[in-house]
Design a protein around this motif. Structure first.
Motif, PDB file in Angstrom:
ATOM      1  N   SER A 185       0.866  -1.279  -0.240  1.00 15.64           N
ATOM      2  CA  SER A 185      -0.032   0.022   0.017  1.00 15.64           C
ATOM      3  C   SER A 185       0.648   1.096   0.239  1.00 15.64           C
ATOM      4  CB  SER A 185      -0.918   0.234   1.282  1.00 15.64           C
ATOM      5  OG  SER A 185      -0.289  -0.091   2.326  1.00 15.64           O
ATOM      6  N   LEU A 186       2.143   1.374   0.714  1.00 14.04           N
ATOM      7  CA  LEU A 186       3.130   1.821   0.838  1.00 14.04           C
ATOM      8  C   LEU A 186       3.630   2.520  -0.825  1.00 14.04           C
ATOM      9  CD1 LEU A 186       5.607   1.702   3.648  1.00 14.04           C
ATOM     10  CD2 LEU A 186       3.586   3.893   3.476  1.00 14.04           C
ATOM     11  N   MET A 187       3.369   1.447  -1.622  1.00 18.54           N
ATOM     12  CA  MET A 187       4.061   1.914  -3.397  1.00 18.54           C
ATOM     13  C   MET A 187       3.210   2.827  -3.951  1.00 18.54           C
ATOM     14  SD  MET A 187       5.539  -1.783  -3.969  1.00 18.54           S
ATOM     15  CE  MET A 187       7.092  -2.721  -2.355  1.00 18.54           C
ATOM     16  N   ASP A 188       2.282   2.574  -3.466  1.00 19.76           N
ATOM     17  CA  ASP A 188       0.804   2.944  -4.472  1.00 19.76           C
ATOM     18  C   ASP A 188       0.504   4.436  -4.153  1.00 19.76           C
ATOM     19  OD1 ASP A 188       0.468   0.793  -5.631  1.00 19.76           O
ATOM     20  OD2 ASP A 188      -0.494  -0.445  -4.553  1.00 19.76           O
ATOM     21  N   ILE A 189       1.247   5.225  -2.510  1.00 17.89           N
ATOM     22  CA  ILE A 189       0.511   6.049  -2.558  1.00 17.89           C
ATOM     23  C   ILE A 189       1.164   7.381  -3.170  1.00 17.89           C
ATOM     24  CG2 ILE A 189       1.145   8.205  -0.711  1.00 17.89           C
ATOM     25  CD1 ILE A 189       1.750   5.410   1.470  1.00 17.89           C
ATOM     26  N   ALA A 190       1.906   7.253  -4.101  1.00 18.49           N
ATOM     27  CA  ALA A 190       2.174   8.503  -4.302  1.00 18.49           C
ATOM     28  C   ALA A 190       1.962   8.511  -6.128  1.00 18.49           C
ATOM     29  CB  ALA A 190       3.845   8.319  -4.877  1.00 18.49           C
ATOM     30  N   PRO A 191       1.579   9.463  -6.465  1.00 22.47           N
ATOM     31  CA  PRO A 191       1.046   9.374  -8.234  1.00 22.47           C
ATOM     32  C   PRO A 191       2.306   9.395  -9.370  1.00 22.47           C
ATOM     33  CG  PRO A 191       0.497  11.302  -7.340  1.00 22.47           C
ATOM     34  CD  PRO A 191       1.033  10.204  -6.029  1.00 22.47           C
ATOM     35  N   LYS A 192       2.356   7.970  -9.794  1.00 25.75           N
ATOM     36  CA  LYS A 192       2.788   8.132 -10.841  1.00 25.75           C
ATOM     37  C   LYS A 192       3.169   9.204 -11.303  1.00 25.75           C
ATOM     38  CE  LYS A 192       3.752   4.151  -9.353  1.00 25.75           C
ATOM     39  NZ  LYS A 192       3.564   4.520  -8.073  1.00 25.75           N
ATOM     40  N   GLU A 193       2.149  10.130 -11.964  1.00 25.80           N
ATOM     41  CA  GLU A 193       2.764  11.502 -12.794  1.00 25.80           C
ATOM     42  C   GLU A 193       2.500  12.628 -11.953  1.00 25.80           C
ATOM     43  OE1 GLU A 193       1.415   9.697 -17.488  1.00 25.80           O
ATOM     44  OE2 GLU A 193      -0.536   9.973 -16.014  1.00 25.80           O
ATOM     45  N   ALA A 194       2.674  14.146 -12.400  1.00 27.89           N
ATOM     46  CA  ALA A 194       2.594  14.997 -11.854  1.00 27.89           C
ATOM     47  C   ALA A 194       2.189  16.028 -12.946  1.00 27.89           C
ATOM     48  CB  ALA A 194       3.688  15.498 -11.011  1.00 27.89           C
ATOM     49  N   LEU A 195       2.087  17.371 -12.584  1.00 25.10           N
ATOM     50  CA  LEU A 195       1.573  18.194 -13.159  1.00 25.10           C
ATOM     51  C   LEU A 195       3.321  18.891 -13.141  1.00 25.10           C
ATOM     52  CD1 LEU A 195       0.072  20.589 -15.183  1.00 25.10           C
ATOM     53  CD2 LEU A 195      -1.427  20.772 -13.123  1.00 25.10           C
ATOM     54  N   ILE A 196       3.480  19.673 -14.303  1.00 28.10           N
ATOM     55  CA  ILE A 196       4.571  20.497 -14.063  1.00 28.10           C
ATOM     56  C   ILE A 196       5.312  21.144 -15.210  1.00 28.10           C
ATOM     57  CG2 ILE A 196       7.595  19.491 -14.591  1.00 28.10           C
ATOM     58  CD1 ILE A 196       6.583  18.656 -12.265  1.00 28.10           C
TER      59      ILE A 196
END
Length: 703
Positions: A190-201
């Motif tokens: 569940s920790l591995m799935d916490i952060a999004p894989k994309e971001a608005l840059i």
């Protein structure tokens, strides 16, 4: 293993430690592979050399393992009841029921039920037999070997029905084991799935959606309300409350504004933030946490080392005992068929599954649970050690206290509090002294516009204070010694009495006055954390000796120590003195923890049985050096960690005791000849499932 050539792959489908060991050996035999290491707890394999995912899956075909690149998205497995391995169990069970009904109608020896039982054995046990026969050819005795001998033996002596039942119960046991191990690993997954894989840059004037692997240090990340942060960084614009529970375990959102540090995986609750990225995706605090937890889950706890050593001798001993029981009684007139059957039952009951899985499942579950609650435990050895602590030493500054001086009292003589604060803040404005910053903060909190006050002829009086003109009046700000020298008759008795009273409370007192009179006493102290008193009370209730170590003077230390309720206070200590005191504590109590900031207290942290670093989110040194890191600046995580460790220790002991006891009881049934293959498989399967389910209780331990 050379890190430069090491490639990491995620593995799905491990059911047991033994299977992981077989997979590791298979990978080592692959062409182009120089070395391999499997981390069973974290479900991954590290390969040195060159290979392909197809080759790795072939090496794990015996267990239907699914392999993926470490950075690839998790492959969603089918629901448990739909999985391919389980379909064979359903078919075998159906054949078993049909064959049993046929045996009731035609008799057990009839050809129809015998064919049905044989088909159930072959369909349900094909993968088991392949592993068992391969092991037998190498004289390797594990549970697959023991089960294969037992089932083939049962068929040879005509016990087709029991052989089929053993196959099906064993297959059910393996499926449930696989399911429960997946549950145990869910904390880290569940920790591995916490952060999004994309971001608005934003780069220059252009805004774009970018995959985290391609985001560079210095990129501007735009985070809208309700979104999670994909990267670590520093806020450059905006103010918002961030839920940091995933990283620090804090349940209350924390306000973040310009120049504040923020972490990947935290949730932006209300405002729009612009964040300057400070770390690549592999270096974020979340990535470090995941890496450290996975490494910790691979570390063997002391009890696991004992179990592994015991199992190494235990399995061959069981095979020897089974052989003796099959042969010895018939040589003295016993029935061959009966005693061969008893020997086969011993092989089944002797499988060391429950014993081998008793410790690692508990360790994996406890460490995963701790990580979800903002506590990093670096391995099974520290998990066990924490449960045995007899004494805990605390650094004072920044641990029991906030580490930031604050104004606690303002006593005035003839002027208002706001007036004396404004004059003192105006004079102290620009000073680098920590006590000066405390006064400035107090003045700001009162909304005083002290920066507009004109200060002339500012002069520092070395070691004692400062003097300056404000509105044509010469004021002095400094220590009591300064005013003893400045005032013609020294400090008045009544003021001196108040001054001494404040000093006895462990506070540093600054005075504001002129050449003729004292206008104010301003007391400054390093404030005790709100949680310190309650945490020390809980630890004392647990029977743990609490000690405060500080470089501060005796008077200040005594005041703080009394306030928080520690058993022992040691003041005026240099780092070397702290180290020596920890060594002395270990001599008296054996198991001792040191709680500090992970940097200044490094020698003492290293000397303790368990070094605990406070507020480690974003502090690389603390993350790397401490045995346990409390990710938030919250001491409440300490009693929770001790409670979790004690519970884990208790569960490990329960698991080992139960595993051995159930084997012993089943083996004793051989004496009156009551042990059947049915009882044997229920004893083995039941023990394995019960120790696994018992370990999963650690998921319920909360702060």
């Amino acid at each position: 293993m050379s890190e430069e050539e090491m490639k990491v792959y995620r593995v799905q489908g491990f059911t047991c430690i033994n299977c992981a060991a077989i997979f590791e050996e298979n990978v080592k035999q692959l062409p182009g592979v120089h070395d391999a290491k499997v981390n069973f707890g974290a479900s991954k394999v590290m390969v040195q050399g060159t290979t392909t995912i197809e080759a790795l899956e072939k090496a794990g075909a015996f267990e239907n393992l699914i392999i993926r690149d470490e950075k690839a998205q998790k492959i969603e497995r089918e629901p448990f009841w739909k999985q391919r391995q389980n379909r064979k169990v359903y078919l075998s069970a159906l054949l078993l029921v049909i064959s049993w009904l046929l045996s009731l109608q035609y008799g057990e020896g009839h050809i129809l039920p015998t064919i049905g039982f044989a088909l159930a054995i072959v369909i349900g046990g094909v993968s088991l037999f392949m592993k068992g026969l391969k092991n037998l050819s190498r004289f390797t005795f594990d549970m697959n070997t023991l089960m294969t001998i037992a089932i083939i033996g049962a068929a040879l002596i005509g016990e087709w029905g029991e052989g089929a039942m053993v196959v099906i119960l064993f297959a059910i046991s393996e499926a449930l084991e696989r399911y429960s191990m997946d549950k145990a690993r869910q904390s880290i997954e569940s920790l591995m799935d916490i952060a999004p894989k994309e971001a608005l840059i934003r780069r220059g004037t252009e805004e774009m959606i970018v995959h985290v692997d391609e985001i560079q240090v210095g990129d501007i990340m735009i985070v809208k309300p309700g979104q999670k942060l994909a990267m670590d960084g520093i806020v450059i614009k905006g103010t918002s409350a961030l839920n940091q529970a995933a990283i620090t375990g804090e349940s209350v959102p924390v306000m973040k504004t310009k120049d504040d540090e923020v972490f990947a995986g935290t949730l932006n609750e209300e405002g729009l933030l612009e964040v300057s990225v400070t770390k690549r995706v592999d270096d974020t605090t979340l990535a470090k946490i995941i890496h450290l937890v996975e490494e910790a889950q691979a570390e063997r706890a002391p009890s696991q080392a004992f179990v592994d050593k015991f199992a190494k001798y235990y399995t061959p001993a069981i095979v020897g005992l089974a052989a003796v029981i099959m042969v010895a009684p018939p040589l003295f007139g016993g029935d061959w068929s009966h005693w061969i059957y008893q020997g086969l039952a011993i092989l089944v009951v002797g499988c060391p599954c429950a014993l081998v899985v008793s410790t690692p499942v508990a360790v994996v579950t406890a460490i995963g649970n701790a990580a979800k609650n903002g506590v990093l435990i670096k391995g099974g050895v520290y998990l066990e050690e924490t449960g045995q602590l007899k004494a805990i030493a605390f650094d004072k500054t920044g641990t029991l206290t906030k580490g930031i001086p604050a104004v606690t009292d303002v006593v005035t003589y003839g002027r208002s509090e706001n007036e004396v604060l404004a004059i003192t803040a105006a004079i102290e404005n620009g000073s680098q002294h920590p006590l000066a910053s405390a006064i400035l903060k107090k003045a700001e909190a009162h909304g005083l516009n002290f920066k507009e006050v004109v200060v002339d002829e500012f002069q520092s009086i070395t070691g004692k204070g400062v003097k300056a003109n404000v509105n044509q009046i010469l004021y002095y700000v400094g220590s009591p010694n300064l005013f003893e020298e400045t005032l013609q008759n020294g400090i008045e008795a009544s003021i001196k009495e108040t001054l001494t009273e404040l000093q006895l409370q462990g506070k540093t007192v600054m005075l504001l006055g002129t050449e003729k009179e004292i206008l104010s006493l301003i007391a400054v102290a390093d404030e005790v954390r709100d949680s310190s008193k309650e945490v020390i009370r809980k630890l004392n209730q647990m029977g743990i000796e609490t000690v405060m170590l500080t470089g501060d003077n005796e008077r200040t230390a005594a005041a703080i120590g009394k306030q928080v309720g520690v058993s022992t206070i040691k003041a005026d200590l240099l780092p070397e003195d702290k180290l020596n005191f920890i060594k002395k504590l270990r001599g008296n109590y054996q198991s001792v923890a040191m709680v500090g900031d992970g940097v200044n207290d490094a020698p003492a942290l290293a000397a303790a049985s368990v070094g605990v670093a406070m507020g480690s989110a974003g502090t690389d040194t603390a993350l790397e050096t401490a045995d346990i890191a409390l990710m938030s600046d919250d001491l409440n995580q300490l009693p929770y960690t001790i409670q979790l460790s004690k519970k884990a220790l208790a569960i490990i002991k329960q698991n080992i005791t139960f595993s051995l006891a159930i084997k012993l009881v089943a083996l004793l049934l051989v004496v009156p000849g009551w042990l059947t293959l049915w009882i044997a498989i229920f004893a083995d399967m039941g023990a394995t499932l019960l120790v696994t389910l018992n370990s999963l209780r650690l998921l319920k331990v909360k702060e």
